[in-house]
Design an enzyme around this catalytic site. Structure first.
Site, PDB file in Angstrom:
ATOM      1  N   GLY A 245     -24.601 -28.930  19.629  1.00 13.78           N
ATOM      2  CA  GLY A 245     -25.021 -30.559  19.847  1.00 13.78           C
ATOM      3  C   GLY A 245     -26.518 -30.306  19.041  1.00 13.78           C
ATOM      4  N   SER A 246     -27.284 -31.005  19.755  1.00 13.94           N
ATOM      5  CA  SER A 246     -28.636 -30.856  18.921  1.00 13.94           C
ATOM      6  C   SER A 246     -29.698 -29.774  18.770  1.00 13.94           C
ATOM      7  CB  SER A 246     -29.911 -31.871  19.275  1.00 13.94           C
ATOM      8  OG  SER A 246     -30.209 -31.731  20.485  1.00 13.94           O
ATOM      9  N   GLY A 250     -29.586 -26.126  21.498  1.00 13.17           N
ATOM     10  CA  GLY A 250     -29.684 -24.986  20.638  1.00 13.17           C
ATOM     11  C   GLY A 250     -31.178 -24.014  21.081  1.00 13.17           C
ATOM     12  N   GLU A 267     -23.591 -24.380  16.927  1.00 12.60           N
ATOM     13  CA  GLU A 267     -22.997 -25.627  15.977  1.00 12.60           C
ATOM     14  C   GLU A 267     -24.110 -26.473  16.225  1.00 12.60           C
ATOM     15  OE1 GLU A 267     -21.191 -24.893  13.192  1.00 12.60           O
ATOM     16  OE2 GLU A 267     -20.234 -23.572  13.867  1.00 12.60           O
TER      17      GLU A 267
END
Ligand code: NAD
Length: 515
Positions: A245-246, A250, A267
């Site tokens: 995600g964004s 994270g 990721e």
């Protein structure tokens, strides 16, 4: 912009129900407790209500997944575990169109891209099946006589998978097929924007488990928003949390998992660029750039967001790209239509992010060369269709350095190759990159340690559209994780170093003497 009418929400809801039924889901989880909704960006309207999980129900699900791991799955031979993904791959082939239907309805991807995404799932099943006989450990010479030194790889336990809306099935399958073959059980929290796609995948995987006699609880699904994800993040029984995600997500998740000494595979966002040198084949560079920048309506983590072009060829290249964008204008709309190339943005927030990025770009000296307007507003007031935009920037300003998850391509120029590489690397993210050149030395310099700092570095091909055979992921704010092919499987296992004494004596390492 297309004039063909958009499909009715009711029709889409019925199509979704049919696809789910075909995948094996007899009944949707209707809300009794926490309520969520399934929605389509094609009309921007809700399809139907759905049951969401709660932190308590997530806890119970993790408990079941952990029990299944400990009681059966970790000790099931890896090639036997491989049979689960083999069967899953067969079912995916059979239901490719059904899952693609759900991807189109929930994400708005055009048909060929939705089918392509399901194809990636089939590909990773094949890869994981092969992997089930190749979870190699190394043997190395021991310094002690009569001893053997080796490594064995063991599964971790429960793997939590949190996924983003834009690749609602492929990224989950990269994680899940590999994690399962490695002997882990999986709990999946998909994006709150794509619950139906997740229900379809889960139903097929359940069928595969039943067919091969694997426990049903090797895979569990939890639905909901960030709060539900948070319950996975905080659960100490989740040994590995793989989160896509964004970068903002994270940054919240990683310290929490680290604080409980869990493992994280991240990721996150990208800000991908292509360098176009004077020797480049400009037709190839233009074609590669247009697909990478405008495909999936600019909503890929690997979407091309920056074009760094030598000043001698910038006008020629920009002319080609702007011309192609002019043609795209006629092909924005209903993703079901054969001729459509650009479907909708996923939600209003994506459109407002695009609007404010374009305003900021202009305030920072940028000039919009093409695109940027909203389309089909009259036909669907709640949907957000946009013309992909190209913006010429005087330099790499603040707006260019951030990821705006929408189709905006910034054009920058350079004079020396060193300057191009400097500009390329001078962003916080490090996912995907490309150089278009016919000069081998330039290509090699881009691939070298002092070249691109990304996890994916391409030559004469755009930044998007990775194959599953390679490890996928990126550096810096992209999070450092690697998934999918190559040796990415190691992230889903723990390594044990074993020393075996078959000699009858007890020599100590490094010549140490004791008793
Ligand atoms: P997002 O960060 O809004 O949400 C992603 C997932 O994280 C969702 O399931 C969401 O519910 C969950 N989540 C959000 N906050 C959380 C929290 N605090 N705790 C636990 N879970 C939380 O991202 P999105 O809008 O769905 O996807 C777009 C972003 O994902 C882009 O930045 C894109 O570049 C990135 N992305 C990266 C990759 C990659 O492989 N690097 C792949 C796809 C998407």
């Amino acid at each position: 912009m297309q004039t063909a009418a958009l499909p009715e929400t009711e029709v889409l809801a019925q199509r979704a129900r049919t696809a789910l039924e075909r995948c094996g889901l007899a009944r949707l989880p209707e809300p009794v407790g926490a309520a969520g909704t399934a929605r389509t960006p094609i009309t921007g309207q809700n399809l139907f209500p759905l049951e969401h999980d709660t932190p308590e129900s997530v806890g119970r699900v993790v408990g079941t997944a952990q029990d299944t791991f400990a009681s059966t799955w970790r000790d099931t031979p890896a090639p036997e575990r491989g049979q689960l993904v083999r069967r899953f791959g067969e079912l995916l082939r059979e239901h490719k169109a059904d899952l693609a239907e759900l991807v189109t309805i929930e994400v708005g991807k055009i048909r060929s891209e939705a089918l392509g995404e399901v194809q990636e799932m089939i590909d990773i099943c094949e890869f994981a099946l092969g992997l089930s006989r190749q979870l190699y450990g190394r043997t190395m010479p021991s310094e002690r006589p009569g001893h053997r030194l080796m490594e064995t790889w063991h599964p971790l336990g429960v793997v939590g998978v949190i996924s983003a809306f834009n690749f609602p099935v492929a990224v989950w399958s990269w994680n899940t097929c590999v994690a399962l073959v490695c002997g882990n059980t999986v709990v999946w929290k998909p994006s709150e924007l794509t619950p139906l796609t997740a229900l379809g995948c889960h139903a097929l995987l359940q069928r595969a488990a039943e067919d091969v006699g694997a426990p049903a609880d090797v895979h569990r699904l939890v639905l909901g928003d960030a709060q539900v994800g948070q319950a996975l993040v905080e659960d100490e029984r989740v040994e590995l949390l793989s989160a896509t995600g964004s970068t903002a997500m994270g940054r919240t998740v990683a310290p929490k998992v680290a604080a409980r000494m869990g493992r994280c595979l991240l990721e996150l966002g990208g800000n991908n660029a292509a360098v176009v040198t004077p020797s480049a084949d400009l037709d190839l560079a233009a074609r590669g750039s247009v697909f990478a920048a405008a495909g999936t309506a600019g909503q890929r983590c690997t979407t091309l967001r920056r074009l760094i072009v030598h000043e001698d060829v910038v006008d020629q290249l920009v002319e080609r790209v702007v011309d192609a964008y002019g043609q795209l204008r006629e092909r924005i709309g209903d993703p079901y239509q054969e001729e459509t190339l650009v479907g909708p943005l996923v939600a209003e927030r994506a459109h407002s992010a695009m609007r404010s990025a374009l305003e900021q770009a202009e305030a920072e000296g940028g000039r919009i060369l093409v695109g940027g307007a909203r389309c089909l507003e009259k036909e669907a007031a709640d949907a957000y269709y946009v013309e992909p935009a190209v913006v010429r920037m005087p330099e790499q300003t603040d707006v260019v350095r951030q990821e705006t998850f929408a189709p905006i391509l910034y054009v920058l120029t350079y004079r020396t190759f060193d300057e191009a590489v400097r500009l390329h690397n001078d962003v916080p993210q490090g996912l995907s990159s490309a150089v278009f050149t016919q000069d081998q030395a330039e290509a090699e310099r881009f691939l070298a340690a002092s070249g691109s700092d990304c996890g994916i570095v391409n030559v004469n091909i755009g930044t998007s559209g990775a194959e599953i055979g390679g490890a996928f992921g990126g550096e810096k704010d992209t999070g450092g994780g690697r998934e999918s092919g190559s040796d990415a499987w190691r992230s889903y296992m723990r390594r044990a170093t074993n020393t075996v004494n078959y000699g009858g004596e007890l020599p100590l390492a490094q010549g140490v003497r004791f008793l």
